[in-house]
Design a protein around this motif. Structure first.
Motif, PDB file in Angstrom:
ATOM      1  N   PRO A   1       5.976  -1.061  17.614  1.00  0.00           N
ATOM      2  CA  PRO A   1       5.664  -0.033  16.611  1.00  0.00           C
ATOM      3  C   PRO A   1       6.643   1.136  16.693  1.00  0.00           C
ATOM      4  CG  PRO A   1       4.078   0.048  18.410  1.00  0.00           C
ATOM      5  CD  PRO A   1       4.910  -1.171  18.640  1.00  0.00           C
ATOM      6  N   GLU A   2       6.689   1.914  15.635  1.00  0.00           N
ATOM      7  CA  GLU A   2       7.606   3.047  15.570  1.00  0.00           C
ATOM      8  C   GLU A   2       7.205   4.119  16.575  1.00  0.00           C
ATOM      9  OE1 GLU A   2       9.534   5.998  12.164  1.00  0.00           O
ATOM     10  OE2 GLU A   2       7.668   4.928  11.810  1.00  0.00           O
ATOM     11  N   ARG A   3       8.208   4.661  17.278  1.00  0.00           N
ATOM     12  CA  ARG A   3       7.931   5.696  18.262  1.00  0.00           C
ATOM     13  C   ARG A   3       7.510   6.990  17.571  1.00  0.00           C
ATOM     14  NH1 ARG A   3      12.958   6.094  22.243  1.00  0.00           N
ATOM     15  NH2 ARG A   3      13.830   6.829  20.266  1.00  0.00           N
ATOM     16  N   GLU A   4       6.808   7.818  18.334  1.00  0.00           N
ATOM     17  CA  GLU A   4       6.277   9.051  17.761  1.00  0.00           C
ATOM     18  C   GLU A   4       7.405  10.030  17.423  1.00  0.00           C
ATOM     19  OE1 GLU A   4       3.199  11.466  16.339  1.00  0.00           O
ATOM     20  OE2 GLU A   4       3.342   9.338  16.875  1.00  0.00           O
ATOM     21  N   ASP A   5       8.425  10.122  18.287  1.00  0.00           N
ATOM     22  CA  ASP A   5       9.525  11.044  17.998  1.00  0.00           C
ATOM     23  C   ASP A   5      10.334  10.588  16.786  1.00  0.00           C
ATOM     24  OD1 ASP A   5      10.400   8.811  19.267  1.00  0.00           O
ATOM     25  OD2 ASP A   5      11.932   9.816  20.462  1.00  0.00           O
ATOM     26  N   GLU A   6      10.490   9.260  16.613  1.00  0.00           N
ATOM     27  CA  GLU A   6      11.187   8.769  15.431  1.00  0.00           C
ATOM     28  C   GLU A   6      10.372   9.021  14.166  1.00  0.00           C
ATOM     29  OE1 GLU A   6      12.077   4.713  16.056  1.00  0.00           O
ATOM     30  OE2 GLU A   6      13.596   5.064  17.625  1.00  0.00           O
ATOM     31  N   ARG A   7       9.065   8.864  14.271  1.00  0.00           N
ATOM     32  CA  ARG A   7       8.238   9.112  13.090  1.00  0.00           C
ATOM     33  C   ARG A   7       8.258  10.579  12.669  1.00  0.00           C
ATOM     34  NH1 ARG A   7       3.348  10.878  11.711  1.00  0.00           N
ATOM     35  NH2 ARG A   7       2.894  11.501  13.848  1.00  0.00           N
ATOM     36  N   LEU A   8       8.300  11.468  13.672  1.00  0.00           N
ATOM     37  CA  LEU A   8       8.291  12.893  13.358  1.00  0.00           C
ATOM     38  C   LEU A   8       9.647  13.399  12.871  1.00  0.00           C
ATOM     39  CD1 LEU A   8       6.154  14.214  16.355  1.00  0.00           C
ATOM     40  CD2 LEU A   8       5.416  13.820  13.996  1.00  0.00           C
ATOM     41  N   THR A   9      10.732  12.732  13.249  1.00  0.00           N
ATOM     42  CA  THR A   9      12.078  13.174  12.841  1.00  0.00           C
ATOM     43  C   THR A   9      12.660  12.345  11.712  1.00  0.00           C
ATOM     44  OG1 THR A   9      13.030  11.758  14.583  1.00  0.00           O
ATOM     45  CG2 THR A   9      12.594  14.074  15.132  1.00  0.00           C
ATOM     46  N   THR A  10      11.889  11.451  11.121  1.00  0.00           N
ATOM     47  CA  THR A  10      12.395  10.652   9.999  1.00  0.00           C
ATOM     48  C   THR A  10      12.504  11.535   8.753  1.00  0.00           C
ATOM     49  OG1 THR A  10      11.389   8.659  10.888  1.00  0.00           O
ATOM     50  CG2 THR A  10      11.965   8.640   8.562  1.00  0.00           C
ATOM     51  N   PRO A  11      13.654  11.507   8.055  1.00  0.00           N
ATOM     52  CA  PRO A  11      13.793  12.345   6.848  1.00  0.00           C
ATOM     53  C   PRO A  11      13.003  11.780   5.671  1.00  0.00           C
ATOM     54  CG  PRO A  11      15.770  11.040   7.164  1.00  0.00           C
ATOM     55  CD  PRO A  11      14.898  10.777   8.361  1.00  0.00           C
ATOM     56  N   SER A  12      11.704  11.798   5.775  1.00  0.00           N
ATOM     57  CA  SER A  12      10.843  11.292   4.692  1.00  0.00           C
ATOM     58  C   SER A  12      10.716  12.356   3.614  1.00  0.00           C
ATOM     59  CB  SER A  12       9.470  10.921   5.264  1.00  0.00           C
ATOM     60  OG  SER A  12       8.881  12.035   5.888  1.00  0.00           O
ATOM     61  N   HIS A  13      10.682  11.942   2.358  1.00  0.00           N
ATOM     62  CA  HIS A  13      10.611  12.894   1.249  1.00  0.00           C
ATOM     63  C   HIS A  13       9.184  13.096   0.769  1.00  0.00           C
ATOM     64  CE1 HIS A  13      10.315   9.255  -1.181  1.00  0.00           C
ATOM     65  NE2 HIS A  13      11.388   8.823  -0.522  1.00  0.00           N
ATOM     66  N   GLY A  14       8.394  12.052   0.696  1.00  0.00           N
ATOM     67  CA  GLY A  14       7.018  12.188   0.226  1.00  0.00           C
ATOM     68  C   GLY A  14       6.895  12.565  -1.233  1.00  0.00           C
ATOM     69  N   LEU A  15       7.882  12.183  -2.062  1.00  0.00           N
ATOM     70  CA  LEU A  15       7.851  12.522  -3.484  1.00  0.00           C
ATOM     71  C   LEU A  15       7.376  11.329  -4.306  1.00  0.00           C
ATOM     72  CD1 LEU A  15      11.249  14.440  -3.793  1.00  0.00           C
ATOM     73  CD2 LEU A  15       8.971  15.415  -3.501  1.00  0.00           C
ATOM     74  N   ASP A  16       6.833  11.636  -5.467  1.00  0.00           N
ATOM     75  CA  ASP A  16       6.428  10.600  -6.411  1.00  0.00           C
ATOM     76  C   ASP A  16       7.645  10.209  -7.234  1.00  0.00           C
ATOM     77  OD1 ASP A  16       5.188   8.867  -8.047  1.00  0.00           O
ATOM     78  OD2 ASP A  16       3.835  10.328  -8.991  1.00  0.00           O
ATOM     79  N   LEU A  17       8.133   8.979  -7.040  1.00  0.00           N
ATOM     80  CA  LEU A  17       9.359   8.559  -7.719  1.00  0.00           C
ATOM     81  C   LEU A  17       9.160   8.455  -9.224  1.00  0.00           C
ATOM     82  CD1 LEU A  17      10.694   5.852  -5.213  1.00  0.00           C
ATOM     83  CD2 LEU A  17      11.230   8.295  -5.339  1.00  0.00           C
ATOM     84  N   ASP A  18       7.984   8.038  -9.647  1.00  0.00           N
ATOM     85  CA  ASP A  18       7.742   7.977 -11.095  1.00  0.00           C
ATOM     86  C   ASP A  18       7.818   9.364 -11.725  1.00  0.00           C
ATOM     87  OD1 ASP A  18       7.420   5.284 -10.885  1.00  0.00           O
ATOM     88  OD2 ASP A  18       5.230   5.389 -10.658  1.00  0.00           O
ATOM     89  N   HIS A  19       7.231  10.351 -11.053  1.00  0.00           N
ATOM     90  CA  HIS A  19       7.295  11.716 -11.575  1.00  0.00           C
ATOM     91  C   HIS A  19       8.707  12.275 -11.496  1.00  0.00           C
ATOM     92  CE1 HIS A  19       7.262  16.118 -10.821  1.00  0.00           C
ATOM     93  NE2 HIS A  19       6.478  16.104 -11.897  1.00  0.00           N
ATOM     94  N   LEU A  20       9.460  11.839 -10.465  1.00  0.00           N
ATOM     95  CA  LEU A  20      10.808  12.350 -10.301  1.00  0.00           C
ATOM     96  C   LEU A  20      11.744  11.824 -11.380  1.00  0.00           C
ATOM     97  CD1 LEU A  20      12.785  13.986  -8.535  1.00  0.00           C
ATOM     98  CD2 LEU A  20      13.185  11.915  -7.213  1.00  0.00           C
ATOM     99  N   PHE A  21      11.593  10.562 -11.766  1.00  0.00           N
ATOM    100  CA  PHE A  21      12.507   9.952 -12.731  1.00  0.00           C
ATOM    101  C   PHE A  21      11.997  10.038 -14.172  1.00  0.00           C
ATOM    102  CE2 PHE A  21      13.670   7.700  -8.788  1.00  0.00           C
ATOM    103  CZ  PHE A  21      15.019   7.993  -8.753  1.00  0.00           C
ATOM    104  N   HIS A  22      10.678  10.019 -14.369  1.00  0.00           N
ATOM    105  CA  HIS A  22      10.130   9.972 -15.728  1.00  0.00           C
ATOM    106  C   HIS A  22       9.439  11.264 -16.128  1.00  0.00           C
ATOM    107  CE1 HIS A  22      11.074   5.740 -15.599  1.00  0.00           C
ATOM    108  NE2 HIS A  22      10.358   5.607 -14.490  1.00  0.00           N
ATOM    109  N   GLY A  23       9.292  12.228 -15.232  1.00  0.00           N
ATOM    110  CA  GLY A  23       8.662  13.491 -15.570  1.00  0.00           C
ATOM    111  C   GLY A  23       7.156  13.442 -15.402  1.00  0.00           C
TER     112      GLY A  23
END
Length: 319
Positions: free
Chosen positions: A148-170
């Motif tokens: 499984p993914e390590r805790e430090d890698e999970r906390l330092t992953t550059p995750s965006h958490g954005l809605d791609l549909d809202h980002l591309f289609h408004g």
């Protein structure tokens, strides 16, 4: 007969400071063509010994267990018929050649049996070690893939958490999702203004550089005639060279003025400070005369700011 006198050889006297107590050859006794005439430190990498070259090629070791037609050469089924002891009923004479041949045959049978058995044991040991190492590597690889993914890698992953549909289609009113940023239009307008300002500054800087190049191009030397004129102006001609002394003085004094030192000693730091602070009568007059030069330079710079271009210097215009 009188005894001969013992003659002790007398060595020539040598200064103690001139004696040498080292067997190492001095560099003074080496010629300049010798590589160690001037000692140069070498890095450790260049003094390491090279790998010795082994002449020839080692043959490929053959498989001693091959050719047994599926039988194991180290098994008793194969060794018993090939290493069968001799018949005890045959008697040989002690100390004869026949006895020596019998001993050699017995030793050959014993060496064959012990050699095959030891080779098989070593082969099995190596195969077991190889299989154990291979299984361990496979097990570690599988564990790394399924880990499984390590805790430090999970906390330092550059995750965006954005809605791609809202980002591309408004954003669609009434649809689930994150509401748009209310300051989005203002931020976009500010960023566009910044980009336009940087582009305008780059364009103005490029235009200023082009104008400066145009103003300075009139003094460029582009043909041999201009080069000769510049050399004559800087150094003079053979008949009338440039002198550093007073041009109205006699020729005898001018001959001694072929150096810049004919104008006197260069100014000291204290003289420069006195001239800048207008200390003393001579420096006060020079300072007053320098004000006009400073003012004209300031006026020229102000005019360049107002006109937006490079102006010619007054001293350069008189030439």
């Amino acid at each position: 007969m009188p005894p001969k006198s013992l003659m002790i050889p007398v060595r020539p006297w040598k200064c103690l400071q001139c004696r040498t107590f080292s067997a190492t050859t001095s560099n003074r006794r080496l010629g300049p063509e010798y590589p160690d005439y001037i000692p140069i430190p070498q890095p450790p990498q260049q003094t390491l010994p090279d790998r010795p070259f082994i002449k020839g090629r080692l043959p490929v070791p053959r498989d001693v267990f091959a050719g047994a037609e599926g039988r194991d050469k180290a098994s008793p089924e194969w060794l018993d018929p090939h290493t069968r002891p001799r018949n005890k009923s045959t008697r040989v004479k002690a100390g004869s050649r026949e006895e020596w041949k019998v001993k050699i045959s017995d030793m050959r049978r014993q060496n064959l049996r012990e050699g095959l058995v030891s080779l098989k044991a070593r082969r099995e040991t190596e195969q077991h070690a190889l299989k154990t190492r291979s299984d361990r590597n496979q097990r570690e690889r599988q564990e790394a893939l399924t880990r499984p993914e390590r805790e430090d890698e999970r906390l330092t992953t550059p995750s965006h958490g954005l809605d791609l549909d809202h980002l591309f289609h408004g954003y669609i009113p009434g649809s689930p999702g994150v509401r748009p940023d209310p300051t989005r239009d203002e931020r976009i307008a500010r960023m566009r203004a910044n980009v336009a300002a940087r582009a305008e500054a780059a364009r103005a800087e490029r235009a200023s550089h082009v104008n400066t190049l145009y103003m300075n191009a009139r003094h460029f030397i582009v043909n041999p005639q201009q080069l000769n004129a510049a050399v004559d102006e800087a150094f003079g001609t053979t008949e009338n060279p440039v002198m550093f002394g007073d041009p109205h003085s006699s020729m005898a004094n001018r001959e001694n003025a072929a150096s810049v030192w004919a104008n006197g000693k260069p100014d000291r730091v204290q003289d420069m400070l006195n001239r800048a602070n207008h200390v003393g009568g001579k420096y006060a007059v020079e300072g007053a005369a320098g004000y006009s030069v400073i003012n004209s330079e300031r006026i020229r710079r102000i005019a360049e700011v107002f006109t937006g271009g490079k102006l010619e210097n007054a001293n350069e215009a008189r030439r």
